[in-house]
Design a protein around this motif. Structure first.
Motif, PDB file in Angstrom:
ATOM      1  N   THR A   1       0.828  -1.209   0.000  1.00 14.72           N
ATOM      2  CA  THR A   1       0.000   0.000   0.000  1.00 14.72           C
ATOM      3  C   THR A   1       0.858   1.252   0.000  1.00 14.72           C
ATOM      4  O   THR A   1       0.605   2.205  -0.748  1.00 14.72           O
ATOM      5  CB  THR A   1      -0.927   0.016   1.231  1.00 14.72           C
ATOM      6  OG1 THR A   1      -1.799  -1.110   1.159  1.00 14.72           O
ATOM      7  CG2 THR A   1      -1.755   1.289   1.274  1.00 14.72           C
ATOM      8  N   GLN A   2       1.903   1.254   0.835  1.00 16.74           N
ATOM      9  CA  GLN A   2       2.784   2.431   0.891  1.00 16.74           C
ATOM     10  C   GLN A   2       3.588   2.580  -0.388  1.00 16.74           C
ATOM     11  O   GLN A   2       3.907   3.697  -0.801  1.00 16.74           O
ATOM     12  CB  GLN A   2       3.717   2.325   2.102  1.00 16.74           C
ATOM     13  CG  GLN A   2       2.998   2.352   3.446  1.00 16.74           C
ATOM     14  CD  GLN A   2       1.999   3.497   3.544  1.00 16.74           C
ATOM     15  OE1 GLN A   2       0.807   3.282   3.716  1.00 16.74           O
ATOM     16  NE2 GLN A   2       2.479   4.723   3.400  1.00 16.74           N
TER      17      GLN A   2
ATOM     18  N   ARG B   1       1.343   4.228  -2.891  1.00 18.65           N
ATOM     19  CA  ARG B   1       1.198   5.658  -2.584  1.00 18.65           C
ATOM     20  C   ARG B   1       2.510   6.422  -2.683  1.00 18.65           C
ATOM     21  O   ARG B   1       2.523   7.650  -2.633  1.00 18.65           O
ATOM     22  CB  ARG B   1       0.667   5.819  -1.153  1.00 18.65           C
ATOM     23  CG  ARG B   1      -0.758   5.346  -0.964  1.00 18.65           C
ATOM     24  CD  ARG B   1      -1.113   5.427   0.502  1.00 18.65           C
ATOM     25  NE  ARG B   1      -2.529   5.171   0.717  1.00 18.65           N
ATOM     26  CZ  ARG B   1      -3.073   5.047   1.917  1.00 18.65           C
ATOM     27  NH1 ARG B   1      -2.317   5.154   3.000  1.00 18.65           N
ATOM     28  NH2 ARG B   1      -4.363   4.817   2.055  1.00 18.65           N
TER      29      ARG B   1
ATOM     30  N   GLN C   1       4.851   6.503  -0.359  1.00 18.04           N
ATOM     31  CA  GLN C   1       5.047   7.148   0.943  1.00 18.04           C
ATOM     32  C   GLN C   1       6.054   6.353   1.768  1.00 18.04           C
ATOM     33  O   GLN C   1       5.720   5.311   2.337  1.00 18.04           O
ATOM     34  CB  GLN C   1       3.727   7.221   1.720  1.00 18.04           C
ATOM     35  CG  GLN C   1       2.718   8.198   1.146  1.00 18.04           C
ATOM     36  CD  GLN C   1       1.471   8.250   2.012  1.00 18.04           C
ATOM     37  OE1 GLN C   1       0.993   7.240   2.506  1.00 18.04           O
ATOM     38  NE2 GLN C   1       0.929   9.434   2.187  1.00 18.04           N
TER      39      GLN C   1
ATOM     40  N   MET D   1      -3.369   7.619   6.210  1.00 17.53           N
ATOM     41  CA  MET D   1      -2.220   8.199   5.535  1.00 17.53           C
ATOM     42  C   MET D   1      -1.072   8.347   6.525  1.00 17.53           C
ATOM     43  O   MET D   1      -1.275   8.716   7.675  1.00 17.53           O
ATOM     44  CB  MET D   1      -2.583   9.565   4.944  1.00 17.53           C
ATOM     45  CG  MET D   1      -3.704   9.516   3.918  1.00 17.53           C
ATOM     46  SD  MET D   1      -3.229   8.662   2.403  1.00 17.53           S
ATOM     47  CE  MET D   1      -2.149   9.884   1.682  1.00 17.53           C
TER      48      MET D   1
ATOM     49  N   SER E   1       3.280  -0.413  -7.544  1.00 16.43           N
ATOM     50  CA  SER E   1       2.248   0.192  -8.393  1.00 16.43           C
ATOM     51  C   SER E   1       1.963  -0.653  -9.631  1.00 16.43           C
ATOM     52  O   SER E   1       0.841  -0.686 -10.133  1.00 16.43           O
ATOM     53  CB  SER E   1       2.661   1.607  -8.811  1.00 16.43           C
ATOM     54  OG  SER E   1       3.899   1.580  -9.488  1.00 16.43           O
TER      55      SER E   1
END
Length: 197
Positions: free
Chosen positions: A26-27, A30, A32, A101, A165
């Protein structure tokens, strides 16, 4: 042989869907702090895997009966783990990303530590299961086993971090996880059988 066994054992365990993998992916999606998170996961795996293999090996040298118990415990867990993978293959599941987030590197580090060190499966996988399999090798064999296991961890988390991604469409498809779970189940049963034999 020890190197490849360490690599295959760790790769089979580490790719199972779970909180840590979902968090890293997930990170990565994103963008992040995904490199920091992946690096920390790799470092923690190296510590836990090394601790598991060499601690179990030391205990086995002190008392040979301990190794027999650890072998059967490890094999039992592997068969159970494989059965759970086969069962989960029949459930529809896909990766769902958290809506929380992460706003700082410090929070990313704290969450990664919590996802790893507060997760019982982390100790089961690295210390008990990988440790039991790796302790079967005497002398320098256990070292090669640990190196193979750590390389598998590095490649997995680096892949999740760098290619997250690109992999997202696959991981959102429940069929991907079904195929993966069947593969993991077969590998776990194979390793468990090898451990007993």
């Amino acid at each position: 042989m020890p190197f490849s066994k360490g690599f295959i054992t760790t790769a089979s365990l580490i790719v199972a869907i779970g909180a840590q993998n979902a968090f890293v992916l997930t990170q990565s999606i994103r963008r992040q702090y995904h490199y920091t998170i992946a690096a920390l996961c790799i470092a923690l795996d190296i510590v836990l895997i090394s601790l598991g293999v060499f601690a179990v090996s030391s205990l086995a040298q002190a008392d040979p009966k301990y190794m027999q118990w650890m072998t059967w415990i490890g094999a039992t867990f592997l068969f159970a783990y494989g059965a759970m993978s086969f069962r989960s293959a029949f459930k529809r599941q896909a990766l769902t990303e958290s809506k929380d987030m992460i706003t700082s590197r410090r929070r990313a580090i704290i969450m990664t530590l919590a996802m790893t060190l507060l997760n019982p499966h982390a100790y089961l996988d690295t210390v008990v299961l990988i440790g039991s399999v790796g302790a079967q090798y005497a002398d320098g064999g256990s070292t090669y086993f640990v190196i193979g296991a750590c390389i598998a961890s590095f490649l997995w988390f680096a892949g999740l971090s760098i290619g997250g991604s690109y992999m997202r469409p696959w991981f959102e498809n429940p069929k991907t996880w079904q195929v993966l779970d069947v593969f993991i189940g077969i590998m776990m049963w194979g390793i468990g059988l090898g451990l007993v034999l």
